[in-house]
Design a protein around this motif. Structure first.
Motif, PDB file in Angstrom:
ATOM      1  N   UNK A 131      38.506  39.627 -10.410  1.00 31.61           N
ATOM      2  CA  UNK A 131      37.421  38.873  -9.909  1.00 31.61           C
ATOM      3  C   UNK A 131      37.582  37.437  -9.742  1.00 31.61           C
ATOM      4  N   UNK A 132      36.898  36.616  -8.754  1.00 34.34           N
ATOM      5  CA  UNK A 132      36.863  35.164  -8.670  1.00 34.34           C
ATOM      6  C   UNK A 132      36.112  34.653  -9.777  1.00 34.34           C
ATOM      7  N   UNK A 133      36.894  33.536 -10.300  1.00 36.08           N
ATOM      8  CA  UNK A 133      36.309  33.080 -11.696  1.00 36.08           C
ATOM      9  C   UNK A 133      35.342  31.944 -11.131  1.00 36.08           C
ATOM     10  N   UNK A 134      34.196  32.026 -11.950  1.00 33.31           N
ATOM     11  CA  UNK A 134      33.072  31.236 -11.655  1.00 33.31           C
ATOM     12  C   UNK A 134      33.407  29.741 -11.678  1.00 33.31           C
ATOM     13  N   UNK A 135      34.319  29.196 -12.446  1.00 36.65           N
ATOM     14  CA  UNK A 135      34.576  27.713 -12.629  1.00 36.65           C
ATOM     15  C   UNK A 135      35.666  27.383 -11.769  1.00 36.65           C
ATOM     16  N   UNK A 136      36.322  28.127 -11.013  1.00 37.10           N
ATOM     17  CA  UNK A 136      37.393  27.925 -10.198  1.00 37.10           C
ATOM     18  C   UNK A 136      37.287  27.195  -8.856  1.00 37.10           C
ATOM     19  N   UNK A 137      38.065  26.524  -8.419  1.00 35.95           N
ATOM     20  CA  UNK A 137      37.981  26.041  -7.046  1.00 35.95           C
ATOM     21  C   UNK A 137      37.975  27.210  -5.913  1.00 35.95           C
ATOM     22  N   UNK A 138      38.627  28.207  -5.919  1.00 33.32           N
ATOM     23  CA  UNK A 138      38.762  29.462  -4.986  1.00 33.32           C
ATOM     24  C   UNK A 138      37.600  29.903  -4.777  1.00 33.32           C
ATOM     25  N   UNK A 139      36.535  29.840  -5.808  1.00 34.71           N
ATOM     26  CA  UNK A 139      35.097  30.555  -5.645  1.00 34.71           C
ATOM     27  C   UNK A 139      34.311  29.768  -4.705  1.00 34.71           C
ATOM     28  N   UNK A 140      34.726  28.487  -4.418  1.00 35.89           N
ATOM     29  CA  UNK A 140      34.174  27.470  -3.728  1.00 35.89           C
ATOM     30  C   UNK A 140      34.828  27.380  -2.488  1.00 35.89           C
ATOM     31  N   UNK A 141      35.755  28.013  -2.119  1.00 37.61           N
ATOM     32  CA  UNK A 141      36.566  28.016  -0.679  1.00 37.61           C
ATOM     33  C   UNK A 141      35.955  29.017   0.130  1.00 37.61           C
ATOM     34  N   UNK A 142      35.173  28.811   1.204  1.00 38.41           N
ATOM     35  CA  UNK A 142      34.853  30.034   1.724  1.00 38.41           C
ATOM     36  C   UNK A 142      35.650  30.686   2.969  1.00 38.41           C
ATOM     37  N   UNK A 143      36.916  29.756   3.031  1.00 43.64           N
ATOM     38  CA  UNK A 143      38.032  30.145   3.878  1.00 43.64           C
ATOM     39  C   UNK A 143      38.973  31.210   3.038  1.00 43.64           C
ATOM     40  N   UNK A 144      38.638  31.625   1.869  1.00 40.31           N
ATOM     41  CA  UNK A 144      39.085  32.846   1.181  1.00 40.31           C
ATOM     42  C   UNK A 144      38.263  33.762   0.924  1.00 40.31           C
ATOM     43  N   UNK A 145      38.394  35.221   0.475  1.00 43.38           N
ATOM     44  CA  UNK A 145      37.714  36.299   0.136  1.00 43.38           C
ATOM     45  C   UNK A 145      37.279  35.817  -1.209  1.00 43.38           C
ATOM     46  N   UNK A 146      37.717  35.196  -1.872  1.00 44.07           N
ATOM     47  CA  UNK A 146      37.035  34.847  -3.262  1.00 44.07           C
ATOM     48  C   UNK A 146      36.162  33.726  -3.178  1.00 44.07           C
ATOM     49  N   UNK A 147      35.708  33.088  -2.099  1.00 48.14           N
ATOM     50  CA  UNK A 147      34.704  32.324  -1.846  1.00 48.14           C
ATOM     51  C   UNK A 147      33.479  32.827  -1.290  1.00 48.14           C
ATOM     52  N   UNK A 148      33.320  34.116  -1.510  1.00 43.88           N
ATOM     53  CA  UNK A 148      32.200  35.111  -0.942  1.00 43.88           C
ATOM     54  C   UNK A 148      31.710  35.943  -1.818  1.00 43.88           C
ATOM     55  N   UNK A 149      30.211  36.164  -2.024  1.00 40.19           N
ATOM     56  CA  UNK A 149      29.876  36.862  -3.022  1.00 40.19           C
ATOM     57  C   UNK A 149      29.639  36.074  -4.416  1.00 40.19           C
ATOM     58  N   UNK A 150      29.620  36.905  -5.406  1.00 38.77           N
ATOM     59  CA  UNK A 150      29.446  36.527  -6.839  1.00 38.77           C
ATOM     60  C   UNK A 150      30.632  36.403  -7.700  1.00 38.77           C
ATOM     61  N   UNK A 151      30.817  35.198  -7.901  1.00 34.60           N
ATOM     62  CA  UNK A 151      32.033  35.213  -9.016  1.00 34.60           C
ATOM     63  C   UNK A 151      31.547  35.364 -10.485  1.00 34.60           C
ATOM     64  N   UNK A 152      32.492  35.515 -11.179  1.00 34.65           N
ATOM     65  CA  UNK A 152      32.322  35.990 -12.699  1.00 34.65           C
ATOM     66  C   UNK A 152      33.054  35.003 -13.649  1.00 34.65           C
ATOM     67  N   UNK A 153      32.361  34.881 -14.771  1.00 31.46           N
ATOM     68  CA  UNK A 153      33.019  34.348 -15.925  1.00 31.46           C
ATOM     69  C   UNK A 153      33.540  35.560 -16.854  1.00 31.46           C
ATOM     70  N   UNK A 154      34.315  35.204 -17.726  1.00 36.04           N
ATOM     71  CA  UNK A 154      35.209  36.337 -18.657  1.00 36.04           C
ATOM     72  C   UNK A 154      34.090  36.966 -19.150  1.00 36.04           C
TER      73      UNK A 154
END
Length: 258
Positions: A131-154
């Motif tokens: 899952x996309x990490x809530x604190x990571x930069x990939x969760x903030x990049x809408x150009x990647x699938x990780x930047x869509x939906x709900x990110x998670x913490x551990x």
């Protein structure tokens, strides 16, 4: 609303997607090896990694209806199908390994999805959530699938699997490099430095879990959970030739389990 299958295919054909595929494959190989003699289910969009499980008895890629399904080489034991992720069309206990990638973040009901995944998991089976990490930069990049939906913490992933009747047994992180083209070539350096001095900058979290009755037990009766200071997935025993190959590869760094 889920990202379309076409968006996902395009992303994994680009440099950032190829990098994500490579770094995640490194962690999954360290965890499951070739998945020898296992029935494997990939749920969400897991096909970029399923071909590595060459020792599996069968491999099934189940893709949610809101995403769409792609053709995947159906060589003997490999199959793809479109599913309702709240009612998976599999008998209870059908799979020894279940891999969730691009499954949780955009699920309408992550708890219902997990309940179905656990139902399909064999009694001694193992499941990995990516899952996309809530604190990571990939969760903030809408150009990647990780930047869509709900990110998670551990912690959120641990609570999710425990609510479904599982116990976390190992975890890892990857994608420390920012998702910006000029920096992608430096990804391996970011991996080495990031896990030591910037653990909160990882773009993706991987959490492995098993049924509670198969969780490792410490002396005194405490359930063995993942140590906070050692982010690594535990490798599955492999053949001698595979161990020799892995010994020379730069995989997940320190591998420790309680």
């Amino acid at each position: 609303m889920r990202r379309s299958i076409e968006d996902l295919r395009i992303f994994y054909g680009e440099p950032a997607g190829a990098l994500a595929r490579r770094l995640l494959a490194r962690r999954l190989e360290d965890a499951w090896g070739e998945a020898t003699n296992s029935d494997v289910l990939g749920l969400g969009y897991a096909t970029p990694w399923l071909d590595a499980f060459v020792g599996a008895r069968r491999v099934v890629a189940a893709m949610p209806g809101g995403q769409g399904v792609e053709l995947w080489p159906s060589v003997g034991k490999n199959r793809t199908l479109l599913v309702d992720d709240r009612r998976l069309p599999f008998a209870a206990g059908s799979f020894d390994r279940i891999l969730l990638v691009h499954a949780l973040e955009e699920a309408d009901d992550a708890s219902a999805l997990m309940a179905e995944a656990v139902r399909a998991l064999s009694p001694a089976g193992r499941i990995i959530l990516v899952a996309a990490a809530r604190g990571g930069l990939w969760a903030r990049a809408e150009t990647t699938p990780f930047g869509h939906g709900r990110p998670f913490t551990r912690g959120q992933l641990e609570r999710l699997v425990r609510a479904a009747g599982l116990e976390p047994t190992a975890w890892s992180q990857t994608l420390y490099v920012p998702p910006w083209g000029p920096l992608l070539a430096l990804a391996d350096g970011f991996e080495q430095v990031g896990k030591r001095i910037m653990p909160g900058a990882a773009g993706v979290i991987l959490l492995e879990a098993t049924r509670r009755e198969y969780a490792r037990i410490r002396p005194g009766g405490a359930v063995a959970t993942v140590p906070v200071m050692t982010p690594a997935l535990q490798p599955q025993p492999a053949s001698r030739s595979r161990r020799e190959k892995l010994a020379g590869a730069d995989l997940a760094g320190t591998r420790e389990r309680p």
